[in-house]
Write an enzyme that holds these catalytic residues in place. Sequence first.
Site, PDB file in Angstrom:
ATOM      1  CD  GLN A 153      -2.553  -1.364  -0.091  1.00  0.00           C
ATOM      2  OE1 GLN A 153      -3.312  -0.189  -0.428  1.00  0.00           O
ATOM      3  NE2 GLN A 153      -2.654  -2.417  -0.530  1.00  0.00           N
ATOM      4  CG  HIS A 169      -0.983   2.505  -4.085  1.00  0.00           C
ATOM      5  ND1 HIS A 169      -1.497   2.354  -5.396  1.00  0.00           N
ATOM      6  CD2 HIS A 169      -1.303   1.477  -3.437  1.00  0.00           C
ATOM      7  CE1 HIS A 169      -2.169   1.225  -5.219  1.00  0.00           C
ATOM      8  NE2 HIS A 169      -2.163   0.666  -4.240  1.00  0.00           N
ATOM      9  CD  GLU A 221      -8.426   1.567  -0.446  1.00  0.00           C
ATOM     10  OE1 GLU A 221      -8.828   1.630  -1.676  1.00  0.00           O
ATOM     11  OE2 GLU A 221      -7.312   2.009   0.132  1.00  0.00           O
ATOM     12  CG  HIS A 222      -7.261  -2.501   1.058  1.00  0.00           C
ATOM     13  ND1 HIS A 222      -6.600  -1.157   0.499  1.00  0.00           N
ATOM     14  CD2 HIS A 222      -7.852  -2.950  -0.059  1.00  0.00           C
ATOM     15  CE1 HIS A 222      -6.897  -1.022  -0.551  1.00  0.00           C
ATOM     16  NE2 HIS A 222      -7.625  -1.908  -0.949  1.00  0.00           N
ATOM     17  CG  ASP A 257      -5.394  -3.972  -4.200  1.00  0.00           C
ATOM     18  OD1 ASP A 257      -6.354  -3.503  -3.907  1.00  0.00           O
ATOM     19  OD2 ASP A 257      -4.174  -3.714  -4.013  1.00  0.00           O
ATOM     20  CG  HIS A 291     -51.192  14.761   1.103  1.00  0.00           C
ATOM     21  ND1 HIS A 291     -50.985  16.019   0.777  1.00  0.00           N
ATOM     22  CD2 HIS A 291     -50.350  14.083   1.091  1.00  0.00           C
ATOM     23  CE1 HIS A 291     -49.863  16.300   0.415  1.00  0.00           C
ATOM     24  NE2 HIS A 291     -49.465  14.967   0.273  1.00  0.00           N
TER      25      HIS A 291
END
Length: 472
Positions: A282, A285, A349-350, A383, A442
Amino acid sequence: MPALKLRRIDLSANNAAAQILKLRDQFRTDADISSAASKKKTLAVFGEALSPTRAVERICSDVREKGLSAALHYTEQFDGIKLKSDQLKVKPAELAEAHANVGADFLEVIKQIRYNVVQFQSGLLQRDAVMPVSGKHELTVRYRPLKRVGVYCPGGAAAYPSTLLMTVCPAQVAGVEQIVVCMPPNATGGYNREMLATCYELGITEVYRLGGAQAIAAMAYGVEGIKPVDMIVGPGNQYVALAKKHVFGQVAIDCIAGPSEVVVLADYSAHPDYVALDLIAQAEHSPGVAVLVTWHEQLLEEIQDALQKRLAKLSRGELARESLERYGALVFAPDEQAAIDCTNALAPEHLHIQTKDPEAILERIDSAGAVFLGPFTPVAVGDYAAGPSHVLPTGGTARFASGLTTNDFRKRTSVMHFTRNGLKEIAADVIFLANKEGLTGHAASVELRANDNGPMNRPKPKPDKVPAASKK
């Protein structure tokens, strides 16, 4: 290689909660932090050093008002590429040529991953649901696909055919007929052979060389040559994320995603090298958030040593090192429950659970975009190939958001059909509550029908007389 300087957080410290929140929130889009390079660029483009939010607002507003000329202008300013209008759309021959020359091994992998994703997403597809009550009413939930979806694929340091697979395939399973792909006009985007070949393999014919916030605005509002879409999905940099946030409401979006992140929750049974590579995966990135949470103190040192060793052997090791030192952390918890509480607070996220009994830990996890269990389920499997989409909530938003699925590309509509008897049975409750709210119209619309016992079959109107043909 110099020693890795990785922050450590002890959850028994008085300021531990604040440190965890700071760790979680460092990539929030509403932080609106400008780097020195970003300030310099906006100064050159706009004549003033705008914040990312202000810059995105200007870009989107200009594209909405001026159309394609504004989109091309910002492409030249930010990407350094001057495109003519007829260069914007990738020609069918270019897609076919890329597909023909990309190599059989690449296409075989794409086909297999496509199969995996389609198989998984097809099993999630929600069907129409009907609840009939005999002689009274029938209630239905009906699903219909969106007509036109825009997919954004980033073109930063690498090309990402995996993003095409993880966004296009769920949309196709949902039944979306028109899928538009936008990629920056560079060697890793709209001019990349693997990306174009993947589009061709997936049957995508509408591909544009357009990136950044201007691409999001063009898809949302429509410009000359690009019709507006109903939804925009796909990851991107801060400007792309903010642009998606800006156009939300004009179109639907998947989520406002930031840089990739992982939390590895581990105990004594975790293999230090496995954990180290999960964190590096990770961090590479660049930027990327990589955090270890454990209540096994010895593991902290083992992971520190394993990271140092593994970083030295990887081509992107220096980039990963920078991310680990700036955004990563080794978190020590006093016990298992404290480690789980910390993980839920981070809402990553993960989440990779590498413990003796990961299934038991999973039962106590309530906030994570995607979870990977055991030593043989690295995040990279999700992924690239497993089947669930890798488009996931980041920055703690997994507390309330979920990963992209085929059902996000479908609209849900409720349908109600009452008989006279059914209406009479429910009428009193409707009339009572409508009158309580002061909405007498109504109430009257129900009361008239409920008390009307006359025949409902009105006579058919007589056909209109067809005028005789006029004589000349």
